[in-house]
Structure formats: C-alpha cells, structure tokens
Design an enzyme around this catalytic site. Structure first.
Site, short mmCIF file in Angstrom:
data_model
loop_
_atom_site.label_atom_id
_atom_site.label_comp_id
_atom_site.label_asym_id
_atom_site.label_seq_id
_atom_site.Cartn_x
_atom_site.Cartn_y
_atom_site.Cartn_z
N ARG A 1 15.37 32.95 -34.11
CA ARG A 1 16.06 33.26 -32.86
C ARG A 1 17.18 32.27 -32.58
O ARG A 1 17.77 32.27 -31.50
CB ARG A 1 15.04 33.26 -31.71
CG ARG A 1 15.45 34.09 -30.50
CD ARG A 1 14.28 34.35 -29.58
NE ARG A 1 13.61 33.12 -29.17
CZ ARG A 1 13.98 32.37 -28.13
NH1 ARG A 1 15.01 32.71 -27.38
NH2 ARG A 1 13.30 31.28 -27.83
N LYS A 2 17.52 31.45 -33.57
CA LYS A 2 18.64 30.51 -33.43
C LYS A 2 19.96 31.24 -33.69
O LYS A 2 20.70 30.94 -34.62
CB LYS A 2 18.48 29.34 -34.40
CG LYS A 2 17.29 28.44 -34.09
CD LYS A 2 17.19 27.31 -35.10
CE LYS A 2 16.00 26.42 -34.81
NZ LYS A 2 15.85 25.33 -35.81
N THR A 3 20.21 32.23 -32.86
CA THR A 3 21.38 33.08 -33.01
C THR A 3 22.43 32.73 -31.95
O THR A 3 22.17 31.98 -31.02
CB THR A 3 20.99 34.56 -32.87
OG1 THR A 3 20.21 34.72 -31.68
CG2 THR A 3 20.16 35.02 -34.06
#
Length: 303
Positions: free
Chosen positions: A151-153
């Site tokens: 989820r490190k977007t």
C-alpha cells in the site's frame, strides 16, 4: 506450501474490466490540473484534424491503455492500438523505437492530452515491467507462490499503480484500509496484545473480511494463528529466519489451523532469492512500484 495459493495467469483484456465507474473522474482531475485556466498553446494550433504516432522507445511492458484512451476521449480524440495490453516492446525488431498506437483528433485535443497520457502510460508500464521482472526471477528460483505489491503507493494514483502490478503478473494485495484488516505493530501495541487486537477486529469485520497480523517472531506468529488470523506476515526476518520459522509453523499447526504465511520487509530484486521457500504463500514488496523506472514513450504529430 499451504495449498491455498494458485498462480493464475491474468488473461489479456481483463484488467480494464476491473476498473470502477469512478476512475474516469481521476482523468478529468489530471487534465484539470494540467490546464487549470486558459490553453494558450491550444489557441496557437487550433482544432484542425491531425494524427500523432505513439512510439515506444525503451524496453518494457505496455500497461495503462484504458487511462491513455480516456485522456484522449475527454480531449475529443480516438486511439488506435497496434499492441495489446501486457505486450513486450520489441525494439530489436523495430529499430530504436516501436510504433505502438495512433491518436487522431483535433490538434489542440492531441496536445492537451499528450503529457498527461504519456506520464500515466510511462508510469504504469514501468510498474508492470518491474513486476514481471521480479515474478520471473522468483519463478526461475522455484517459487510457486504469490508476489504482491504493498500500500506504499502514490496518493491519488493508487488505482493506476495497482493496475500496473496486475498487468505485470503480480498480486495487488489489499487496495485500501477497508479491503482487509492488517494489524501491524502499532495496532498491536495500541490495543495491548495480538490476541486482543484480532478479537476486536473479528467483532466488526465479520466473516467476509480477512485479518492479517504482522509479527516479529515465531512466538508472535503462534499467538496470531491461535487467535484466528487468516494471514500471518513475517516482517523483517532474515532469509534463513523465514525458512526456519515457516517450516516450524507449518509443522506445528498442521491439521489444526488454516492460515497463509506472508514475508515482507525490505525485499528487492537483489535479495529476494534468499527468501524463496515453499512454506511461504506470499512475498510482498514495494520494490515493484515505489521508485521504479519509467518505460519511455513519445507522441509525435505527423507532418
């Protein structure tokens, strides 16, 4: 492995069918950001009908066609593609660049959409390319499980980045905080214990939402499994540590509890091989989407 993960190739054309109706409003916002008031360059060129060629200029996988198409649809143009979504750019057969598509429409519209469309296509293709590279590396090493993104977007751009992972053959993992409960160290510390945190999550998530727990040791993994976690993430273990812990957990809980094992934490192309283990179902990493390179494209109006 637990037998619960299956590697199913993503059929071409399917990724675009995953997109929600609301995604087109993102394209509208991108265009509004790029032209918030007057289009001075558009005034210069006018709206005479023209054609422009999309050239692929570096190695990689093509990904992001729906976003590219929608940019030009909103600019009053059409796009004709000569390469499928997920296709490899073949520069060796086409010289230094490959003709990928033709954009037709009013010249002002072509130039309005040019940079937004190219930026999106280049970024999405870069993620797909890196995803495929790492998937292939893991398969060559004998890994049969899932490679997943994290989820490190980029805020506001997650849908494009997750889409690129899928085209490249990786798993998108959870899309957001509502998709799956992931209890990380901060959740556990704030609640007091893994058991309490899982119990609280189950009370509200119900039967349809999986619960994942991040653990730092085999003892914490045992507590998470006993509490009923669906997925246990071995976070920041060494390669050898993962293999020892995963094997032990499988043997200890065989026939008693059903769960998936995930490994994560600093995994990259140059070190992921050390974590390949048949007792691990999922390898997750941000290295397939965070800070990856772009695939180079250009759009040139015929003259």
């Amino acid at each position: 492995m637990s037998g619960q993960t299956i590697d199913v190739p993503l059929e071409r054309g399917i990724p675009a069918h995953l997109l929600p109706p609301s995604w087109k409003t993102s394209v509208t916002a991108w265009l509004a950001e790029d032209t918030p008031s007057f289009d001075y360059g558009g005034f210069v060129v006018g709206d005479a009908p023209r054609e422009a060629t999309l050239w692929g200029k570096s190695a990689g996988i093509i990904a992001g066609r729906p976003f590219f198409d929608e940019v030009f649809t909103q600019c009053g143009c059409t796009v004709e593609w000569y390469a499928e979504e997920g296709a490899q750019l073949d520069l060796s057969s086409h010289g230094k660049k490959q003709k990928v598509a033709t954009v037709r429409g009013p010249v002002r519209g072509i130039l309005l959409g040019e940079r937004v469309a190219l930026n999106t296509l280049a970024r999405c293709s870069g993620i797909a390319s890196q995803s495929k590279l790492l998937v292939d590396k893991l398969r060559e090493a004998g890994y049969e499980g899932i490679l997943a993104g994290t989820r490190k977007t980029t805020p506001g751009f997650r849908l494009v980045e997750k889409y690129g992972m899928l085209v490249g053959g990786a798993d998108a993992h959870r899309m957001d905080l509502s998709t799956m409960v992931m209890l990380k160290d901060n959740h556990v510390w704030s609640r007091g214990s893994i058991t309490d945190a899982v119990r609280a999550a189950k009370a509200v998530a119900g039967f349809s939402v999986k619960i994942e727990v991040e653990v730092q040791s085999e003892d914490e993994a045992d507590e998470a499994i006993a509490a009923g976690a669906d997925v246990v993430m071995l976070d920041n273990f060494t390669g050898d540590g993962v293999k020892v812990a995963a094997k032990s957990l499988r043997q200890k809980w065989q026939g008693k509890k059903s769960f998936l094992l995930e490994v994560s934490g600093g995994l990259r192309e140059d070190n992921v091989g050390a974590y390949v283990c048949h007792d691990i179902d999922i390898i997750s990493t941000s290295a397939i989407h965070q800070g990856v390179g772009y695939v180079d494209f250009s759009l040139k109006i015929e003259h």
